[in-house]
Design an enzyme around this catalytic site. Sequence first.
Site, mmCIF file in Angstrom:
data_model
loop_
_atom_site.group_PDB
_atom_site.id
_atom_site.type_symbol
_atom_site.label_atom_id
_atom_site.label_comp_id
_atom_site.label_asym_id
_atom_site.label_seq_id
_atom_site.Cartn_x
_atom_site.Cartn_y
_atom_site.Cartn_z
ATOM 1 N N GLY A 237 30.952 5.313 26.219
ATOM 2 C CA GLY A 237 30.856 6.715 25.819
ATOM 3 C C GLY A 237 29.998 6.929 24.591
ATOM 4 C CB CYS B 211 26.101 3.568 24.945
ATOM 5 S SG CYS B 211 26.749 2.038 24.251
#
Length: 499
Positions: free
Chosen positions: A58, A60
Site C-alpha cells: 500500500g 508503495c
Amino acid sequence: MKLLAFLFISIAAICYVSSEEEYIESDDGVLVLNKKNFPKAISDNQYILVEFYAPWCGHCKALAPEYVKAAKALADKESSIKLGKVDATEESELAEQHGVRGYPTLKFFKNGSPVDYNGGRQADDIVNWLLKKTGPPAKELKTVEEAKEFTQGHNVAVIGFFKDQDTDRAKSFLKVASSIDDHPFAITSEDALFEEYGVKCGTILLFKKFDEGKVEYDGDDSEAQIKKFIQSNSLPLLVEFNHETAQKIFGGEIKSHLILFLNKEEEHFQKISDAARSVAKPFREQILFVSIDTNEEDHQRILEFFGMKKSDAPAARIIRLEEDMAKYRAESDDLSADAIKKFVEDFLAGKLKQHLLSEDLPEDWDKTPVKTLVATNFDKVALDAEKDVLVEFYAPWCGHCKQLVPIYEKVGEHFKDNDDVVIAKMDATANELEHTKISSFPTLKLYAKGSNKIIEYNGPRNFEGLVKFVESGGADSASNEEPVEEETEDDDSPRKDEL
C-alpha cells in the site's frame, strides 16, 4: 567462409544478448531496473535514486505517483539525477544484495556508493532531498526575481541574509541547511534583497504556503535552536495525519503530540480544527498538534492503539513518544479552544496522570486452562507470590501469536491441575500496565513463585521448551540454536513513524 560466417553470427548473437541484458526501459520517466541492467544504471549515472518496491504494498502504491512527479520535475530542471525502481518480489536476489527488509526501501547511489534515503515521500520532498545531496546546502540568490521564484516554487523555503558567511550565525545556518533535506535553503548578501524583505544582516526567514505565510527566527546563534525553529515552523499549526506527513510528524525533534480524533464528514471537524489552530502557536516548539480523520479506514488501527472507536470522535489524546508511547487523556470531553489550551498546559506542567488502557474483565476469565488477564486483574493474578505465573503478551493481529495459540493452550492443559502454576495471556494492545512495557509480540514472561522475579522467555516457541521453562522456574529459558523470531507490527499496525 563457413567458419567466418559462424563466427560473425556468434559475435552478433553475443552482442545482441549483451545489449538486451543491459537495455533499460523507462516507465513514466523512471528507469525499470533488474539484475541484468542494474550495474549499468549505477555505473552510467553519477546520481540515481532507486526504489525497491512490492506491487501489493500500500505504501508503495501511494508513493508511485509522487515518484513519477519527482522524476518529471528533475527532467524539467535538466538535472542529471535519475530515478529508478526495482520490483523486489521479482528481483529478490538484487533486493537481498542491497539489504532490503521492507517496502518501499529507497537507496541513493552517488558514484556507485549507496546511502539510505531518509527524506519524505512527496515529489517536492524527494526532489529537495536529491538536490541537497548533489549540490550546495544553500542556493546563492543574486536578484529579487530569483528570490521570488525560489520562495514561490516551494511549499516551504528558508532564506538566510548574511553579509559575512564566516559569522557564527551564518555557519550554524549552513550546517542546518546541510542537515535538513526536506526543505530548500538559500543565502544572500545582496542589498536589493535586504531592502525587498526589510531585513538586517543575520536575519533568517522561513516562507510557507500556509498559516502565517512567513516567519522570522528570533533565537540565538546555535545550530540546535535554528534547526528546531525550522522544523517546528515548517509544519502547519495543525497537521493532518496521512501517509505523506507521517514521517515528518514522527521524524521531527518534537516528540510530544496532541492528537485530535475528528470525523471530516461531521460538523465538529472545522470548529474543533479552528479552535486548535487558534491556541497552537505558543506551544509549537513543545508539542505538535495533529488531526486524524477517524472516517479513514487506514486509521482504524490507530484508534485501536488508543483504545478508541470511530464513535468516540471527537476526542483528544496526548502521546509522548520518548516515554514508551505514554498516553494522556483530558479530564473533560470539551474541545473548545480554552479546553484544548488547558489540556496542553496541564500536560506540560506534569499535572496529568498517564492514561492506561484496560478491557472489561470477562466473567469467564478463569474458566479455561489459559487464564485471561486485563489491566485490572493483572497484578492480583500475575504477582501472586504463591504461584509461578507464565503470561503471554500478545496482539490480535500478530501472525506469530496466532501460530502459538494451539501450543500455548496445550501448555495450559499440561498445568491445569497444578495449583502452583498459572498459565495466562493478555492482549497487550488493549491493556497497558504502568510497571511493564511491551514492544514486541508475542512476549512471554514468567513471574516466579516466592520472589515475583520476572524472567522473560527467549527459547523456542514449542510445547517442550515452554514446559521446561516453567518447571525449571525460568532457569532453562534460552536456546542458541533456535532464536526467537520477534514480530512487532504488521504493515497496517501503528508504529512510531505512523502513530
